[in-house]
Design an enzyme around this catalytic site. Structure first.
Site: not given
Ligand code: GLU
Length: 477
Positions: A252-254
């Protein structure tokens, strides 16, 4: 096997996820391996998700990665370019056929009713799905209401039995029909949903294999039922394993960068990202990790794609990129390197010096965005010394070496590689210091470090003036 036709069918979201790149790549490799065709179809029917420039960005990412397709935007083909938003009439025609045959029905339920239904289902711990209220409206009444009431069109999923998906990677997967939702096929605005447009297009475009991410597997039984409702033969399916972070959570981007553009900006070479992506869930059955695109085409089979999620290992990507930085032709390396130097304002204005700097850092460079850091020693005005370098500099022997160098350097106008080695021979003779003692002292004084690129190269890049300056600075420590 009949003609192999595969497709990459992205919804343009504004950036290209590395998972999408892998999907595009596997489709590409599969098509080329079987001498089939790769179709690029832009799935842009969700008007609410329209992003300016997203298609251009996608095409550019594919071009950069060298993933070439045969039909689609920008390609001359009799029936393309394939933008679903330009094919709305086709979906309209096809939905009528399904309503007529009783496989789909209009649903007039209001958003409020649906919301209430969902809340009740959630409260009772039931699966959240449409309760079928509009299924039983008689056909003529439904047809009349369709003329002046807002509605969607839903598929009528059989209420019992099961739907079986044969997946090339995952094997046989069973789905209970009573757990499948009466999926919306056409929305209130008249646009098709992903499911409907996707199936109609895969059929009309004679797609033989659907190769896509695992997140689409739960949709596949619904798609199978749409094929059956039309009386069409479904393509074969291959669902690719999820991409995971190092902690095995979904990528994920996080947790870091997920866009192809991010890696491009970091100075990852397209060859490296492509090779790395190919290994995310596939191997040839041996230990080889570095593959040219042609080798990948030759060896790629869906049978060798794993079921288990693939960890997106950044260190490995950088290592692999380093391998490519060192293995591409010198010409290609210098060309790319110069562009990066310019982007970091490191262009010295002297082409030979630029080249020498690029060559000097090449053995230790894993990505071009490290260039400022790796090349910093050539741009220092005043040196900062690492602790062990300072220790070397302060030795009595080292100081003798520096003084001797300052003396000898005066007889040279410039400090080329040859002149430097000539000078060092004299220094060695005069001071009686040689080997590690000599070279570590010089390295520490010239770079402030005890490791780094080859010393003669460093000196020739620094030039006489800087060398004199750094020798003096060293003597002041
Ligand atoms: N438009 C879907 C996506 O964004 C395509 C999925 C599929 O390949 O069927 O990924």
């Amino acid at each position: 096997m009949s003609e192999i036709r595969v497709r990459f069918a992205p919804s343009p979201t504004g950036y290209v996820h590395v998972g999408s790149l892998r999907t595009a790549l596997y489709n590409y490799l599969f098509a080329r391996h079987h001498k089939g065709r790769l179709i690029l179809r832009i799935e842009d029917t969700d008007q609410s998700r329209f992003v300016e420039g997203a298609v251009e960005n996608l095409l550019e990412a594919l071009r950069w990665a060298g993933i070439d397709y045969d039909e689609g935007p920008g390609k001359e083909s009799a029936v393309g370019p394939y933008f679903q938003s330009q094919r709305l009439n086709i979906y309209k025609e096809h939905i009528h056929a399904l309503i007529k045959s009783g496989h789909a029905y209009p649903c007039f339920c209001s958003a409020e009713r649906l919301e209430k239904m969902r809340e009740e289902q959630t409260a009772q711990n039931l699966p959240v799905m449409y309760d079928g209220a509009c299924r039983t409206i008689p056909a003529d009444e439904a047809a009349a209401r369709m003329k002046n009431e807002d509605h969607v069109i839903r598929i009528k999923i059989p209420q019992s039995g099961e739907t079986i998906v044969q997946d090339i990677i995952r094997g046989t997967v069973h789905f209970q029909n009573n757990l499948l939702d009466d999926q919306v096929l056409i929305k209130t605005d008249g646009f098709p949903t992903y499911h409907f447009a996707n199936v109609v297009d895969d059929h009309l475009m004679r797609i033989s294999h659907v190769i896509r991410g695992e997140e689409w597997l739960p949709s596949t039984p619904k798609h199978m039922l749409i094929y059956q409702a039309f009386g069409w033969e479904a393509p074969q399916f291959a669902h690719l394993p999820l991409l995971l972070n190092a902690d095995r959570s979904k990528l994920s981007k996080r947790q870091g960068d997920v866009a192809v553009e991010d890696y491009r900006k970091k100075g990852i070479l397209p060859e490296a990202l492509v090779n790395f992506s190919a290994m995310l869930g596939w191997n040839r059955g041996d230990d080889q990790e570095i593959f040219s695109v042609q080798e990948l085409i030759d060896s790629f089979t869906l049978e060798r794609v794993n079921k288990a999620g693939a960890v997106f290992d950044l260190d490995k990507l950088e290592w692999m990129n380093g391998q490519y930085i060192r293995s591409i032709s010198e010409e290609a390396y210098l060309k790319a390197g110069l562009q990066w130097m310019q982007s970091f304002n490191l262009d010295t204005g002297d082409p030979d010096k630029n080249k020498a700097i690029l060559k000097a850092v090449r053995p230790a460079l894993n990505k071009f965005s490290d260039l400022p850091q790796k090349a910093a020693l050539f741009f220092n005005e005043k040196l900062k010394y690492e602790t062990d370098a300072l220790e070397w500099i302060r030795k009595t022997e080292s100081r003798e070496i520096f003084s001797s160098m300052l003396q000898e350097i005066q007889s040279f106008d410039r400090l080329t590689l040859d002149e430097f080695s000539q000078m060092m021979k004299t220094v060695q003779k005069e001071t009686g210091h040689k080997g590690k003692k000599l070279w570590m002292a010089v390295r520490a004084a010239m770079t402030g470090m005890t490791g780094g690129p080859e010393l003669p190269v460093v000196l020739s890049i620094l030039g006489k003036e800087k060398v004199v300056q750094f020798l003096n600075q060293a003597l002041q420590q």
